[in-house]
Design a protein around this motif. Structure first.
Motif, PDB file in Angstrom:
ATOM      1  N   ARG A 371      -2.028  38.458  56.432  1.00  0.00           N
ATOM      2  CA  ARG A 371      -3.365  38.828  55.963  1.00  0.00           C
ATOM      3  C   ARG A 371      -3.526  40.345  55.973  1.00  0.00           C
ATOM      4  O   ARG A 371      -2.949  41.036  56.797  1.00  0.00           O
ATOM      5  N   THR A 466     -17.360  42.398  63.835  1.00  0.00           N
ATOM      6  CA  THR A 466     -17.619  41.348  64.835  1.00  0.00           C
ATOM      7  C   THR A 466     -17.301  39.944  64.313  1.00  0.00           C
ATOM      8  O   THR A 466     -17.030  39.052  65.097  1.00  0.00           O
ATOM      9  N   ASP A 468     -14.709  38.791  62.727  1.00  0.00           N
ATOM     10  CA  ASP A 468     -13.363  38.406  63.151  1.00  0.00           C
ATOM     11  C   ASP A 468     -13.155  38.639  64.643  1.00  0.00           C
ATOM     12  O   ASP A 468     -12.438  37.881  65.287  1.00  0.00           O
TER      13      ASP A 468
HETATM   14  C1  PEP Z   1     -15.723  41.369  60.149  1.00  0.00           C
HETATM   15  O1  PEP Z   1     -14.717  40.698  60.405  1.00  0.00           O
HETATM   16  O2  PEP Z   1     -16.680  41.517  60.934  1.00  0.00           O
HETATM   17  C2  PEP Z   1     -15.847  42.016  58.828  1.00  0.00           C
HETATM   18  C3  PEP Z   1     -16.830  42.859  58.575  1.00  0.00           C
HETATM   19  O3  PEP Z   1     -14.936  41.692  57.892  1.00  0.00           O
HETATM   20  P1  PEP Z   1     -14.929  40.326  57.032  1.00  0.00           P
HETATM   21  O4  PEP Z   1     -16.206  39.596  57.346  1.00  0.00           O
HETATM   22  O5  PEP Z   1     -14.825  40.755  55.617  1.00  0.00           O
HETATM   23  O6  PEP Z   1     -13.705  39.655  57.532  1.00  0.00           O
END
Ligand code: PEP
Ligand code: MG
Length: 595
Positions: A371, A466, A468
């Motif tokens: 990823r 946050t 992830d």
């Molecule tokens: C996150 O992980 O908080 C983020 C902003 O990225 P995404 O939601 O695109 O994975």
């Protein structure tokens, strides 16, 4: 389910769907229904194969031409950002691998063009519906639209859109194609309600762009109402009330007025600074995924873009966007937000954001797999094109790069080398670009938090994701409703992760911002300010509300709250403390956020 006829006609009925565009509208309906095309399996002889393949190709061509015409009209009527939804459909019909599957079915299974189209497109649609990412799931609707139109043409029917309205109505439909929407004039449209679709379906995108309320995913609304029925459409809560009683209408009219007053207040507020009562200034930026969201950034008074998710440029197509296309896109965004900044995140593909038309990846654990940055470090050509485009968009020095899914210092060092190579290539090719450029790291994997002090030596800034970080810290899939009760950014372990990152940033004098959903959670704001976050990035729609909260807070009080949060042991204790704080300090807002 039965249509509301005879006795049931006057009975109030509440239908629940997905909120797609906020606001309340009350008025008569116009039910727009197109027959479903479900051809029966018709087997042909070997000699008919070439003719059926030609038939299929002609129909694809006809739909493609119609889409290209519609594209021009949409650009004139709504601007280039909305026209992007047509580009997605065009990309599907230019995907030769996908179209080849239909021809293969005609060839090997001897089905006629109509049934082969039906079968292959249905499979593709189901494939999209199974994806956990909402954006991809919503693309199933595009496949459905294309399927219907190609079959219609194969069977000899007119494919031009026929929807026209001449008085203010709420349009009720199974789904609306981009071509349908060009026929709907803004003034006459009170709102949309559709059976299908999600938050990023084109009905939703167009409704938001036109600022009309919309509810999607109502499943069977076209079977429940007739044209001319009075309905209340509550786009904020995803609700449609069919045949409302006079009392319900009175209640919603009051709510409508209340919302108008609130909107007006927020609009005025959005021009003001995001500053606490005791003078702490916060940089409030917007998260965007598509160019079409650009006008909103100014409206809500965001200080530029804290997260531009570039995945939208890479999906639903059979080739990678080249350096030129990316340069145009990023430059447009950078110029629009200037003098504010835009943080461009390199494409976070993989996980559930796969590129079926470009790379075929099947993994046991995609969220732990190939990823984002891991993928690009193995596909350097594609990554260099994106880095070069970002550098070229930085001519006014208001662009920053953000790397998703960083798990180690090595990855950042490798990107730094590639960034130098990108600059070297641009110089050699005589293409102007802006340097220096800040290289930021997303903190969204626990290992990045643990080595944040070392990452701070190689990164120019941090942005905490946050969404992830919670997923990986608590080992809880962010899209799995069975474990949704465990998924919380208020978990004490997550709060500690935030503290550790802030501390590492402070020691190295590097900015630590936040762009995950926690920054969009009103309840979290007092805590985040007390912890020391000075830069928050959230979806444009929540920015006025977040700004209002910041302007009503006193940092001193937030710091006392934080002391109590540090002592709390469970997630629910922390949530209770935050709710109590809100109830006591901002009781009116507590009601509004419905905590
Ligand atoms: C996150 O992980 O908080 C983020 C902003 O990225 P995404 O939601 O695109 O994975
Ligand atoms: Mg993320």
């Amino acid at each position: 389910m039965e249509k509301i006829k005879g006795v049931s006609r006057t009975k109030e009925l509440v239908l629940e769907g997905i909120p797609a565009s906020p606001g309340i509208t009350i008025g008569p309906t116009y039910v727009y229904s197109e027959p479903r095309w479900e051809p029966v399996p018709r087997v042909i002889s070997a000699s008919q194969v070439p003719e059926q393949i030609q038939n299929f190709r002609n129909s694809v061509q006809a739909v493609l031409e119609d889409l290209k015409n519609t594209y021009e009209k949409i650009v004139q009527q709504y601007g280039p950002e909305i026209a992007e939804i047509i580009e997605v459909q065009i990309a599907f019909l230019e995907d030769t691998i996908f179209l080849g599957e239909v021809e293969e079915v005609i060839n090997s299974q001897r089905y006629d063009a109509a049934y082969a189209t039906f079968q292959v497109f249905r499979k593709k649609k189901e494939h999209f519906l199974r994806m956990s990412n909402e954006y991809f799931r919503d693309r199933a609707q595009d496949i459905q639209n294309l399927k219907e139109r190609i079959i219609k043409h194969i069977l000899g029917y007119d494919i031009s859109a026929s929807i026209t309205i001449d008085k203010p109505v709420i349009v009720i439909a199974d789904t609306l194609t981009p071509s349908d929407t060009v026929h709907l004039h803004k003034q006459k449209l009170l709102g949309f309600a559709t059976n299908t679709g999600g938050k990023t379906s084109h009905t939703a995108i167009v409704a938001r762009a036109l600022s009309v309320p919309a509810v999607v995913g109502l499943k069977k609304i076209t079977e429940m109402v007739e044209s001319g029925t009075t309905v209340i459409l509550d786009g904020s809560h995803g609700r449609v009330i069919v045949n409302p009683s006079p009392e319900t209408i009175r209640r919603y009219k009051k709510e409508q007025q209340h919302l108008q007053v609130l909107e007006e207040k927020l609009r005025k507020e959005s021009k003001k600074e995001a500053i606490t009562r005791d003078g702490k200034q916060i940089c409030l930026q917007a998260n965007i995924e598509f160019e079409e969201e650009l006008p909103q950034i100014k409206q809500v008074g965001a200080k530029g873009i804290g997260l531009y998710r570039t995945e939208g440029l890479f999906i639903n197509r059979s080739d990678l966007p080249d350096e030129e296309e990316q340069t145009r896109n990023y430059t447009h965004i950078a110029e629009t937000v200037y003098p504010h900044k835009v943080v461009i995140r390199t494409a976070d593909i993989g996980g559930d954001k796969i590129l079926p038309g470009i790379f075929h990846i099947t993994e046991e654990n995609p969220f732990l797999g190939w990823r984002a940055i891991r993928f690009w470090l193995d596909h350097k050509e594609g990554f260099l094109a994106q880095l070069k485009a970002i550098l070229r968009a930085n001519q006014k020095h208001n662009v920053q790069i953000l790397l998703p899914m960083v798990s180690s210092v090595e990855e950042v060092l490798q990107v730094r080398e590639l960034l130098e190579e990108a600059k070297h290539l641009l110089k050699k090719e005589g293409k102007p670009f802006g340097e220096p450029i800040d290289l930021g790291v997303m903190i969204e994997i626990p290992s990045a938090v643990v080595v944040a002090d070392q990452l701070a030596n190689v990164a120019d800034f941090f942005s905490i994701g946050t969404n992830d970080l919670v997923q990986y810290t608590l080992a809880v899939d962010r899209g799995n409703e069975k474990v949704a009760n465990i998924y919380s950014h208020f978990n004490p372990a997550v709060i500690r992760m935030l503290q550790m990152t802030l501390e590492a940033g402070k020691q190295a004098n590097k900015l630590v911002g936040m762009c995950g959903e926690m920054a969009a959670d009103p309840l979290a704001i007092p805590l985040l300010l007390a912890m020391g976050f000075e830069c928050l990035s959230a979806s444009p729609t929540v920015i006025p509300e977040i700004k209002q909260i910041i302007r009503r807070l006193e940092l001193k009080e937030c710091l006392q709250l934080y002391e109590a949060v540090k002592q709390a042991i469970t997630t629910s204790d922390i949530v209770s403390l935050l709710k109590e704080f809100f109830q006591k300090k901002l009781p009116d807002l507590y009601e509004e956020i419905g905590a």
